[in-house]
Scaffold this active site. Structure first.
Site, short mmCIF file in Angstrom:
data_model
loop_
_atom_site.label_atom_id
_atom_site.label_comp_id
_atom_site.label_asym_id
_atom_site.label_seq_id
_atom_site.Cartn_x
_atom_site.Cartn_y
_atom_site.Cartn_z
N GLY A 32 0.82 -1.20 0.00
CA GLY A 32 0.00 0.00 0.00
C GLY A 32 0.86 1.25 0.00
O GLY A 32 2.02 1.23 -0.39
N CYS A 33 0.29 2.34 0.44
CA CYS A 33 0.99 3.63 0.49
C CYS A 33 2.26 3.52 1.32
O CYS A 33 2.24 3.06 2.46
CB CYS A 33 0.06 4.68 1.10
N PHE A 34 3.38 3.96 0.76
CA PHE A 34 4.64 3.81 1.49
C PHE A 34 4.74 4.71 2.70
O PHE A 34 5.57 4.49 3.58
CB PHE A 34 5.87 3.94 0.59
#
Length: 201
Positions: A32-34
């Site tokens: 997902g979003c880092f």
């Protein structure tokens, strides 16, 4: 004699530093979003560095806008440098799988696209074997109630993301996304992996 002693001490310290450096290993995860992933793994004891970046795509030196288009094939990933004497790769895998939904293809919550896919980029045959074994066990026991779709791929070129993406949560704790999405993940981390966290400062 005095200068010789100083040189010996310097050489010893350099050799010791190099030895310690060689003991560290790397792991690369896309979940997902880092921004979320970075904040989670930064808090684990044994982790010395986390860098947000891009991996697994078809063009060199992609920008955030390039990757966000979903056309480059890159995933948002984190590169974790850790001490295996403190934290094992299996323990990293445990945190990886329990802090995102590995059953959703190309999606984590409201973040949708191939850049948000669940993926492990292994750095050696041992990491590959451990990741595949763990994934098989999760599916065999139906741990998530649905099949784990995490891809397990050989590590490719890691491109470091722009500076403003690094250490994002710690620098932007009051941003709406951080409060609504990242903070709950960290609260869960503290509940599930309390014994794996760095001491609170």
């Amino acid at each position: 004699m005095k200068y010789l002693s100083i040189i010996v001490l310097i050489l010893f310290s350099l050799t010791d530093a190099e030895g310690q450096q060689k003991q560290l290993e790397k792991a690369t995860f896309g979940n997902g979003c880092f921004w979320c992933s970075e904040a989670v793994f930064q808090r684990l004891a044994g982790v010395t560095k986390v860098r947000s970046g891009y991996e697994g795509g078809s063009i060199p030196n992609p920008t955030y806008d390039d990757v966000s288009s979903g056309l480059t094939g890159h995933a948002e990933v984190i590169e974790v440098t850790y001490d295996p004497k403190v934290l094992s790769y299996v323990e990293l895998l445990n945190v990886f799988w329990k802090t995102h939904d590995p059953t959703t293809l190309n999606r984590q919550g409201a973040d949708v696209g191939t850049q948000y896919r669940s993926v492990i980029f292994y750095h050696n045959d041992k990491q590959k074997a451990l990741a595949e074994k763990y994934k098989n066990e999760l599916n065999k026991t139906n741990a998530f109630g649905k099949p784990v779709v995490t891809a397990i791929n050989k590590a490719q070129t890691f491109y470091v993301a722009e500076k403003y993406h690094q250490n994002y949560y710690n620098n932007n704790k009051n941003q709406p996304y951080c409060r609504a999405v990242i903070q709950p993940k960290l609260e869960k981390l503290e509940q599930v992996f309390k014994d794996k966290l760095k001491p609170a400062h």
